[in-house]
Motif scaffolding. Structure first.
Motif, PDB file in Angstrom:
ATOM      1  N   SER A  93      35.325  41.801  37.918  1.00  9.68           N
ATOM      2  CA  SER A  93      36.301  40.988  37.183  1.00  9.68           C
ATOM      3  C   SER A  93      37.603  41.725  36.916  1.00  9.68           C
ATOM      4  O   SER A  93      38.614  41.096  36.575  1.00  9.68           O
ATOM      5  N   GLY A 125      40.036  39.272  40.395  1.00  8.68           N
ATOM      6  CA  GLY A 125      38.908  39.477  41.279  1.00  8.68           C
ATOM      7  C   GLY A 125      39.319  39.283  42.729  1.00  8.68           C
ATOM      8  O   GLY A 125      40.366  38.708  43.031  1.00  8.68           O
ATOM      9  N   PHE A 176      34.762  38.122  42.186  1.00  8.64           N
ATOM     10  CA  PHE A 176      34.919  37.354  40.956  1.00  8.64           C
ATOM     11  C   PHE A 176      35.809  36.131  41.139  1.00  8.64           C
ATOM     12  O   PHE A 176      35.698  35.146  40.408  1.00  8.64           O
TER      13      PHE A 176
END
Length: 295
Positions: free
Chosen positions: A108, A115, A152
């Motif tokens: 993240s 991401g 992410f």
């Protein structure tokens, strides 16, 4: 051989087949593609297959995606064999996880908190789609969970879900009539949230039947940006177009150039969900690097 394992072998074949074409000049590659001359052996596979093998073995052990264990397995594989052409961001992610960082915080924090939107989560996931082919919603959810371990960004997740659902659909139509490409791509798009990947699939579904590979690759992208939106729509358009012809699907996908190992891996993994492996020439298997023992 199980259908998910067939998908894994086809993915590795497409990966190794496509990667071998990076090692020739553009002029030479174009001439050899026109004459359909395969590249000399050996064909080594890349991180696409390395991570797909980890994911397949993980499903064999757990029966579903357990993100913490999967993250650790990806990192261990990378540490053992770092030379498989992993992308720059994955070197950073997998090293950090192997050093003990939590995968959630690592993935993240990449790219200023967005991401990675790369195609890495999509390139490895076809066997998972075959594994969960009986339940499309479950295939989508398991693909989402597998993607988040390293990627992410919502686009990367959408790309993985798209490939998994496409493979599940290919498996489900084994033994029956192949769906029309537009219908196939539209159904895959229906399982995705609003995203560039979804939009790309809907554009792909509207391409006329006689669209050339070159035109499709210009409109959809063929992985030159190494992103999910730039890779997945084209690879799935190619799979949908040649869903009954595995070697032809690989050759045609190659015509798009771009990220050839990844697009060929995705397409092959999907198509094998329907066709199995019986169409592949023996010389291709002899040229391709073998998978790890037991697979």
């Amino acid at each position: 051989m199980s259908v998910p394992l067939e998908s894994l072998h086809a993915l590795a074949l497409g990966d190794a087949f496509g990667d071998r074409w990076f090692q020739v000049s553009a002029d030479e590659a174009a001439a050899e593609l026109t004459s359909r001359r395969v590249r000399p052996a050996p064909w080594h596979w890349t991180d696409d297959t390395a991570m797909a093998v980890v994911l397949f073995r993980h499903l064999t052990e757990y029966g579903e995606v357990e993100p913490d264990a999967l993250a650790a397995a990806f990192a261990a594989e990378y540490t053992a064999y770092p030379g498989r052409k992993y992308g720059p961001s994955m070197h950073q992610v997998l090293r950090a996880i192997q050093d003990g960082a939590d995968w959630r915080s690592v993935t993240s924090s990449m790219f200023e908190g967005q991401g990675s939107w790369g195609n890495g989560a999509a390139m490895r996931v076809a066997p998972l789609g075959a594994w969960f082919a009986r339940d499309l919603a479950e295939a989508a959810e398991q693909a989402r969970r597998s993607a988040l371990v390293t990627h992410f960004h919502p686009e990367a997740v959408a790309g993985a879900v798209a490939v998994a659902v496409a493979t599940a659909l290919a498996v489900r139509c084994r033994g029956g009539a192949a769906p029309a490409p537009a219908d196939f791509l539209t159904e895959v798009a229906g399982h995705l949230p609003e995203s560039d990947v979804r939009s790309g699939l809907l554009v792909a579904a509207r391409l006329p039947e006689g669209t050339s590979v070159r035109h499709a690759s210009v409109v959809l992208g063929s992985g030159r940006q190494i992103s999910a939106p730039d890779t997945v729509p084209f690879a799935l358009w190619s799979a949908a177009r040649w869903l009954d012809l595995l070697p032809e699907a690989i050759w045609r996908t190659l015509e798009g150039w771009g990220d050839m190992d990844t697009t060929c891996a995705i397409t092959a993994g999907v198509v094998a969900g329907r066709t199995g492996l019986g169409q592949v020439p023996e010389e291709w298997w002899a040229a391709r690097e073998e998978l790890p023992h037991g697979l």
